[in-house]
Design a protein around this motif. Structure first.
Motif, PDB file in Angstrom:
ATOM      1  N   ALA A  19       0.832  -1.208   0.000  1.00 56.12           N
ATOM      2  CA  ALA A  19       0.000   0.000   0.000  1.00 56.12           C
ATOM      3  C   ALA A  19       0.868   1.261   0.000  1.00 56.12           C
ATOM      4  O   ALA A  19       0.582   2.215  -0.732  1.00 56.12           O
ATOM      5  CB  ALA A  19      -0.926  -0.002   1.206  1.00 56.12           C
ATOM      6  N   ALA A  20       1.938   1.266   0.797  1.00 57.06           N
ATOM      7  CA  ALA A  20       2.829   2.423   0.834  1.00 57.06           C
ATOM      8  C   ALA A  20       3.530   2.611  -0.508  1.00 57.06           C
ATOM      9  O   ALA A  20       3.652   3.735  -1.005  1.00 57.06           O
ATOM     10  CB  ALA A  20       3.860   2.252   1.950  1.00 57.06           C
ATOM     11  N   ASP A  25       4.154   5.707  -5.408  1.00 53.82           N
ATOM     12  CA  ASP A  25       4.236   5.713  -6.862  1.00 53.82           C
ATOM     13  C   ASP A  25       3.179   6.637  -7.452  1.00 53.82           C
ATOM     14  O   ASP A  25       3.439   7.349  -8.421  1.00 53.82           O
ATOM     15  CB  ASP A  25       4.077   4.300  -7.412  1.00 53.82           C
ATOM     16  CG  ASP A  25       4.409   4.225  -8.897  1.00 53.82           C
ATOM     17  OD1 ASP A  25       5.439   4.809  -9.303  1.00 53.82           O
ATOM     18  OD2 ASP A  25       3.646   3.594  -9.632  1.00 53.82           O
ATOM     19  N   ALA A  26       1.984   6.647  -6.866  1.00 51.68           N
ATOM     20  CA  ALA A  26       0.925   7.528  -7.350  1.00 51.68           C
ATOM     21  C   ALA A  26       1.268   8.993  -7.081  1.00 51.68           C
ATOM     22  O   ALA A  26       0.973   9.863  -7.909  1.00 51.68           O
ATOM     23  CB  ALA A  26      -0.403   7.167  -6.688  1.00 51.68           C
ATOM     24  N   LEU A  27       1.890   9.275  -5.958  1.00 57.77           N
ATOM     25  CA  LEU A  27       2.231  10.661  -5.604  1.00 57.77           C
ATOM     26  C   LEU A  27       3.463  11.173  -6.346  1.00 57.77           C
ATOM     27  O   LEU A  27       3.477  12.287  -6.853  1.00 57.77           O
ATOM     28  CB  LEU A  27       2.473  10.783  -4.099  1.00 57.77           C
ATOM     29  CG  LEU A  27       1.251  10.657  -3.205  1.00 57.77           C
ATOM     30  CD1 LEU A  27       1.681  10.597  -1.739  1.00 57.77           C
ATOM     31  CD2 LEU A  27       0.310  11.828  -3.422  1.00 57.77           C
ATOM     32  N   VAL A  28       4.512  10.372  -6.377  1.00 60.15           N
ATOM     33  CA  VAL A  28       5.804  10.818  -6.892  1.00 60.15           C
ATOM     34  C   VAL A  28       5.992  10.435  -8.359  1.00 60.15           C
ATOM     35  O   VAL A  28       6.589  11.177  -9.126  1.00 60.15           O
ATOM     36  CB  VAL A  28       6.952  10.238  -6.029  1.00 60.15           C
ATOM     37  CG1 VAL A  28       8.297  10.655  -6.563  1.00 60.15           C
ATOM     38  CG2 VAL A  28       6.793  10.666  -4.585  1.00 60.15           C
TER      39      VAL A  28
END
Length: 63
Positions: A19-20, A25-28
């Motif tokens: 999950a982290a 990956d979605a944020l950065v």
């Protein structure tokens, strides 16, 4: 007895890590520079552009 607790903690740790990783990956996003995986991708793409031809003999050499 103790094995079930260890397995459960390991499963929770794996799920938290996944999950982290997904959230980061979605944020950065994917790295573009100074990352070995990005460099390998660029090198593989460059090799494919230079060496690939759509015939069986060239495909065997390329592989």
């Amino acid at each position: 007895m103790g094995g079930d607790g260890v397995r459960r903690r390991l499963a929770v740790a794996n799920a938290a890590g996944l999950a982290a990783g997904y959230a980061l990956d979605a944020l950065v996003g994917d790295p573009r520079r100074w990352h070995p995986v990005a460099g390998f991708g660029r090198a593989a793409g460059a090799l494919e552009q230079r060496a690939y031809r759509p015939d069986p003999a060239a495909g065997a050499v390329f592989t």
